[in-house]
Design an enzyme around this catalytic site. Structure first.
Site, PDB file in Angstrom:
ATOM      1  N   TYR A 146       0.848  -1.260  -0.541  1.00  0.00           N
ATOM      2  CA  TYR A 146       0.143  -0.255  -0.262  1.00  0.00           C
ATOM      3  C   TYR A 146       0.865   0.854   0.086  1.00  0.00           C
ATOM      4  CZ  TYR A 146      -3.963   3.216   2.000  1.00  0.00           C
ATOM      5  OH  TYR A 146      -4.731   4.595   2.250  1.00  0.00           O
ATOM      6  N   LYS A 150       1.384   3.768  -2.968  1.00  0.00           N
ATOM      7  CA  LYS A 150       0.912   5.568  -3.077  1.00  0.00           C
ATOM      8  C   LYS A 150       1.826   6.262  -2.799  1.00  0.00           C
ATOM      9  CE  LYS A 150      -3.394   5.004  -2.059  1.00  0.00           C
ATOM     10  NZ  LYS A 150      -3.957   5.634  -2.537  1.00  0.00           N
ATOM     11  N   ASN A 175      -6.326   9.319   8.428  1.00  0.00           N
ATOM     12  CA  ASN A 175      -7.071   8.159   9.065  1.00  0.00           C
ATOM     13  C   ASN A 175      -8.700   9.218   9.324  1.00  0.00           C
ATOM     14  OD1 ASN A 175      -4.492   7.538  10.705  1.00  0.00           O
ATOM     15  ND2 ASN A 175      -6.013   5.814  11.067  1.00  0.00           N
ATOM     16  N   ARG A 187     -11.044  -1.581  10.030  1.00  0.00           N
ATOM     17  CA  ARG A 187     -10.011  -0.614  10.746  1.00  0.00           C
ATOM     18  C   ARG A 187     -10.514  -0.318  12.306  1.00  0.00           C
ATOM     19  NH1 ARG A 187      -9.995   3.510   5.698  1.00  0.00           N
ATOM     20  NH2 ARG A 187     -12.206   2.195   4.736  1.00  0.00           N
ATOM     21  N   VAL A 188      -9.755   0.348  12.763  1.00  0.00           N
ATOM     22  CA  VAL A 188      -9.766   0.176  14.328  1.00  0.00           C
ATOM     23  C   VAL A 188     -11.673   1.098  14.380  1.00  0.00           C
ATOM     24  CG1 VAL A 188      -9.208   2.242  14.540  1.00  0.00           C
ATOM     25  CG2 VAL A 188      -8.773   1.342  16.225  1.00  0.00           C
ATOM     26  N   PHE A 192     -13.873  -1.794  16.430  1.00  0.00           N
ATOM     27  CA  PHE A 192     -14.442  -1.381  18.055  1.00  0.00           C
ATOM     28  C   PHE A 192     -15.534  -1.425  17.974  1.00  0.00           C
ATOM     29  CE2 PHE A 192      -9.864   0.622  19.778  1.00  0.00           C
ATOM     30  CZ  PHE A 192      -9.454  -0.423  19.170  1.00  0.00           C
ATOM     31  N   THR A 211      -0.507   5.615  18.669  1.00  0.00           N
ATOM     32  CA  THR A 211      -1.505   6.965  18.318  1.00  0.00           C
ATOM     33  C   THR A 211      -2.046   7.050  16.704  1.00  0.00           C
ATOM     34  OG1 THR A 211      -0.129   8.416  17.693  1.00  0.00           O
ATOM     35  CG2 THR A 211      -0.019   8.465  20.256  1.00  0.00           C
ATOM     36  N   ASP A 272       2.990  -1.734  12.201  1.00  0.00           N
ATOM     37  CA  ASP A 272       2.157  -0.841  12.333  1.00  0.00           C
ATOM     38  C   ASP A 272       2.790   1.058  13.332  1.00  0.00           C
ATOM     39  OD1 ASP A 272      -1.404  -1.427  13.836  1.00  0.00           O
ATOM     40  OD2 ASP A 272      -0.081   0.592  14.664  1.00  0.00           O
ATOM     41  N   GLN A 275       3.023   6.573  16.465  1.00  0.00           N
ATOM     42  CA  GLN A 275       2.742   7.443  16.207  1.00  0.00           C
ATOM     43  C   GLN A 275       2.033   8.144  14.652  1.00  0.00           C
ATOM     44  OE1 GLN A 275       5.718   9.887  18.270  1.00  0.00           O
ATOM     45  NE2 GLN A 275       6.790   9.471  16.159  1.00  0.00           N
TER      46      GLN A 275
HETATM   47  P1  NAD Z   1     -13.282   2.131   0.460  1.00  0.00           P
HETATM   48  O1  NAD Z   1     -12.573   0.420   0.522  1.00  0.00           O
HETATM   49  O2  NAD Z   1     -14.129   2.123   1.217  1.00  0.00           O
HETATM   50  O3  NAD Z   1     -13.595   2.344  -1.061  1.00  0.00           O
HETATM   51  C1  NAD Z   1     -12.206   1.766  -2.065  1.00  0.00           C
HETATM   52  C2  NAD Z   1     -12.850   2.340  -3.917  1.00  0.00           C
HETATM   53  O4  NAD Z   1     -12.154   1.728  -4.494  1.00  0.00           O
HETATM   54  C3  NAD Z   1     -13.799   0.885  -3.337  1.00  0.00           C
HETATM   55  O5  NAD Z   1     -15.456   0.932  -3.246  1.00  0.00           O
HETATM   56  C4  NAD Z   1     -12.957  -0.032  -4.565  1.00  0.00           C
HETATM   57  O6  NAD Z   1     -13.939  -1.002  -4.570  1.00  0.00           O
HETATM   58  C5  NAD Z   1     -12.684   0.458  -5.081  1.00  0.00           C
HETATM   59  N1  NAD Z   1     -11.818  -0.053  -5.874  1.00  0.00           N
HETATM   60  C6  NAD Z   1     -10.690  -0.519  -5.373  1.00  0.00           C
HETATM   61  N2  NAD Z   1      -9.299  -1.010  -6.336  1.00  0.00           N
HETATM   62  C7  NAD Z   1     -10.405  -0.740  -7.590  1.00  0.00           C
HETATM   63  C8  NAD Z   1      -9.612  -1.284  -9.646  1.00  0.00           C
HETATM   64  N3  NAD Z   1      -9.155  -1.100  -8.826  1.00  0.00           N
HETATM   65  N4  NAD Z   1     -10.785  -0.198 -10.476  1.00  0.00           N
HETATM   66  C9  NAD Z   1     -12.309   0.501  -9.575  1.00  0.00           C
HETATM   67  N5  NAD Z   1     -12.407   0.422  -8.323  1.00  0.00           N
HETATM   68  C10 NAD Z   1     -11.482   0.306  -7.196  1.00  0.00           C
HETATM   69  O7  NAD Z   1     -12.014   2.491   1.024  1.00  0.00           O
HETATM   70  P2  NAD Z   1     -11.674   5.052   1.630  1.00  0.00           P
HETATM   71  O8  NAD Z   1     -11.676   4.351   3.066  1.00  0.00           O
HETATM   72  O9  NAD Z   1     -13.050   4.284   1.184  1.00  0.00           O
HETATM   73  O10 NAD Z   1     -10.329   5.124   0.926  1.00  0.00           O
HETATM   74  C11 NAD Z   1     -10.828   5.894  -0.651  1.00  0.00           C
HETATM   75  C12 NAD Z   1      -9.199   6.844  -0.773  1.00  0.00           C
HETATM   76  O11 NAD Z   1      -9.220   7.353   0.082  1.00  0.00           O
HETATM   77  C13 NAD Z   1      -8.252   5.401  -1.462  1.00  0.00           C
HETATM   78  O12 NAD Z   1      -7.261   5.736  -2.275  1.00  0.00           O
HETATM   79  C14 NAD Z   1      -7.846   5.202   0.081  1.00  0.00           C
HETATM   80  O13 NAD Z   1      -6.182   5.052  -0.350  1.00  0.00           O
HETATM   81  C15 NAD Z   1      -7.456   6.255   0.644  1.00  0.00           C
HETATM   82  N6  NAD Z   1      -7.321   6.792   2.074  1.00  0.00           N
HETATM   83  C16 NAD Z   1      -7.697   7.181   2.661  1.00  0.00           C
HETATM   84  C17 NAD Z   1      -8.139   6.916   4.109  1.00  0.00           C
HETATM   85  C18 NAD Z   1      -9.236   6.969   4.802  1.00  0.00           C
HETATM   86  O14 NAD Z   1      -8.895   6.930   6.388  1.00  0.00           O
HETATM   87  N7  NAD Z   1     -10.357   6.864   4.918  1.00  0.00           N
HETATM   88  C19 NAD Z   1      -6.662   7.751   4.503  1.00  0.00           C
HETATM   89  C20 NAD Z   1      -5.425   6.966   3.739  1.00  0.00           C
HETATM   90  C21 NAD Z   1      -5.847   7.023   2.267  1.00  0.00           C
HETATM   91  N1  UDP Z   2      -6.376  -1.511  16.133  1.00  0.00           N
HETATM   92  C1  UDP Z   2      -6.484  -2.326  16.900  1.00  0.00           C
HETATM   93  N2  UDP Z   2      -7.612  -2.845  16.813  1.00  0.00           N
HETATM   94  C2  UDP Z   2      -8.423  -3.092  15.578  1.00  0.00           C
HETATM   95  C3  UDP Z   2      -8.258  -3.049  15.005  1.00  0.00           C
HETATM   96  C4  UDP Z   2      -6.830  -1.599  14.991  1.00  0.00           C
HETATM   97  O1  UDP Z   2      -6.040  -1.857  18.092  1.00  0.00           O
HETATM   98  O2  UDP Z   2      -9.160  -4.004  15.964  1.00  0.00           O
HETATM   99  C5  UDP Z   2      -4.850  -0.301  16.061  1.00  0.00           C
HETATM  100  C6  UDP Z   2      -3.892  -1.153  14.972  1.00  0.00           C
HETATM  101  O3  UDP Z   2      -2.988  -1.996  15.079  1.00  0.00           O
HETATM  102  C7  UDP Z   2      -3.623   0.605  14.625  1.00  0.00           C
HETATM  103  C8  UDP Z   2      -4.636   1.824  14.931  1.00  0.00           C
HETATM  104  O4  UDP Z   2      -5.310   0.727  15.892  1.00  0.00           O
HETATM  105  O5  UDP Z   2      -2.526   0.957  15.555  1.00  0.00           O
HETATM  106  C9  UDP Z   2      -5.286   2.168  13.853  1.00  0.00           C
HETATM  107  O6  UDP Z   2      -5.881   1.043  12.494  1.00  0.00           O
HETATM  108  P1  UDP Z   2      -6.357   1.602  11.258  1.00  0.00           P
HETATM  109  O7  UDP Z   2      -6.727  -0.321  10.938  1.00  0.00           O
HETATM  110  O8  UDP Z   2      -7.760   1.885  11.648  1.00  0.00           O
HETATM  111  O9  UDP Z   2      -5.640   2.399  10.274  1.00  0.00           O
HETATM  112  P2  UDP Z   2      -3.981   2.470  10.050  1.00  0.00           P
HETATM  113  O10 UDP Z   2      -3.837   3.669  10.901  1.00  0.00           O
HETATM  114  O11 UDP Z   2      -2.596   1.341  11.167  1.00  0.00           O
HETATM  115  O12 UDP Z   2      -4.173   2.611   8.499  1.00  0.00           O
END
Ligand code: NAD
Ligand code: UDP
Length: 328
Positions: A146, A150, A175, A187-188, A192, A211, A272, A275
């Site tokens: 990942y 990115k 996050n 995801r956490v 939870f 954190t 993991d 911070q």
């Molecule tokens: P998500 O898994 O809910 O959404 C991702 C979507 O992309 C899904 O609908 C999936 O089916 C689609 N997808 C994946 N591969 C594909 C492909 N090859 N062709 C077409 N569609 C495809 O995740 P999200 O949390 O909504 O994340 C969306 C974007 O934001 C991602 O690029 C992720 O890396 C980025 N992002 C999210 C977070 C967050 O905290 N939610 C943090 C950092 C980055």
């Molecule tokens: N985590 C946890 N219990 C869970 C799921 C996640 O303690 O059931 C922790 C994980 O190890 C990380 C933080 O929560 O330290 C956030 O995890 P998440 O998968 O949401 O996102 P990340 O920031 O690691 O991509």
């Protein structure tokens, strides 16, 4: 009417972005292959005159007829357990998918924003993380699929900007949570909340001293919207700087959900980050943006959403589409 293509539209962030751009009176084309997303996230837009949906894997050549003003590339698995299960697809969507979409942006003279992540900072040695920090990522660790996808995505985006003059924007998302996350995505916050709803113990990984800083989805979408319309080309952190340990967070969830659950400790996943907190000085300066929704409010709205999901959603252990895609 401006036309925008949003990839990852059936996912958590993508579906909220579709809503926002429809509200701003854009014509929105959503694209997704449902590998981690869900058609239900877009059901309310199905009959909207300014919305259309194309089921497509963006790692294959992407075709859109007519003009296009903007592209938001949000397709990618985003949760650690998702990208550990589908590592090759994760690398491909970050690398090949981004390449295809940049090619489309160049052909259509569209402005393209890519969804990067705080994971480009890896397990950061600088705290809080500013955009100037280069990061501390293991290329070969399990999360590398990942993180490195990115990082490559950012590099190829800057190359298309510098070499081809494509207008590009890069958001580094920290996050983010809210309604339409998948309850079983690992995801956490869904983990939870799902555990609280099923009456299970909350699983804290490691000793819980790591954190995170959680941003509510509406704040994130506002930051992305402003960045897209700004003229700033280099990466911008968007996240909430309010930092909390995972142990404290588990206690907050128990209080919020009114459950009597215990916390149990499990092994910390490899690499993991210990911070994470965004430095949002740049976003404040250039976008006039900062988060407005505190954790208490955002978590309440999110818990209401999870409470109303079906029994099937609550007990589903894995995304139904993983197997189809893994066999490919
Ligand atoms: P998500 O898994 O809910 O959404 C991702 C979507 O992309 C899904 O609908 C999936 O089916 C689609 N997808 C994946 N591969 C594909 C492909 N090859 N062709 C077409 N569609 C495809 O995740 P999200 O949390 O909504 O994340 C969306 C974007 O934001 C991602 O690029 C992720 O890396 C980025 N992002 C999210 C977070 C967050 O905290 N939610 C943090 C950092 C980055
Ligand atoms: N985590 C946890 N219990 C869970 C799921 C996640 O303690 O059931 C922790 C994980 O190890 C990380 C933080 O929560 O330290 C956030 O995890 P998440 O998968 O949401 O996102 P990340 O920031 O690691 O991509």
């Amino acid at each position: 009417m401006k036309k925008i293509l949003i990839t990852g539209a059936a996912g958590f962030l993508g579906s909220h972005l579709c809503d926002r751009f429809i509200k701003e009176e854009y014509y929105v084309i959503g694209m997704d292959n449902f590998i981690t997303g869900d058609r239900k996230n877009l059901a309310h837009l199905e009959d909207h005159a300014n919305f259309e949906f194309i089921e497509h894997d963006v790692t294959e050549f992407v075709e859109v007829t007519g003009s296009l003003d903007y592209i938001l590339h949000f397709a990618s698995p985003a949760s650690p357990i998702d990208y550990l299960k589908i590592p090759i697809q994760t690398l491909k969507v970050g690398a090949l998918g981004t390449h295809n979409l940049l090619g489309l942006a160049k052909a259509k003279k569209a402005r393209m924003l890519i969804a990067s992540t705080s994971e480009v900072y890896g397990d950061p040695l600088v705290h809080p993380q500013t955009e100037a920090y280069y990061g501390n990522v293991s290329t070969i660790g399990p999360r590398g699929v990942y993180d490195e996808a990115k990082r490559f995505q950012e590099s190829i985006t800057m190359a298309y900007h510098r070499f081809h003059g494509v207008e590009t924007r890069i958001v580094r998302i920290f996050n983010t949570y809210g309604p339409r996350m998948r309850l079983n995505d690992g995801r956490v916050i869904p983990a939870f909340m799902g555990q609280a709803l099923r009456g299970e113990d909350l699983t804290v990984f490691g000793d819980g001293s790591q954190t995170r800083s959680f941003c509510y989805v509406d704040d994130q979408v506002e930051g992305i919207y402003r960045l897209l319309l700004s003229d700033y080309v280099e990466p911008v952190n968007i996240g909430n700087p309010n930092e909390i340990t995972i142990k404290e967070f588990s206690e907050e969830i128990i209080k919020l959900t009114g459950s009597n659950q215990k916390v149990i400790y499990k092994d910390l996943p490899v690499n993991d980050p210990m911070q994470r907190r965004p430095d949002i000085t740049l976003a404040k300066e250039i976008l006039g943006w900062e988060p407005k929704i505190g954790r208490e409010e955002g978590l309440k709205i999110t818990f209401e959403y999870f409470k109303n999901l079906s029994h099937e959603d609550l007990y589903k252990s894995e995304h139904k589409n993983f197997n189809n895609h893994i066999k490919k």
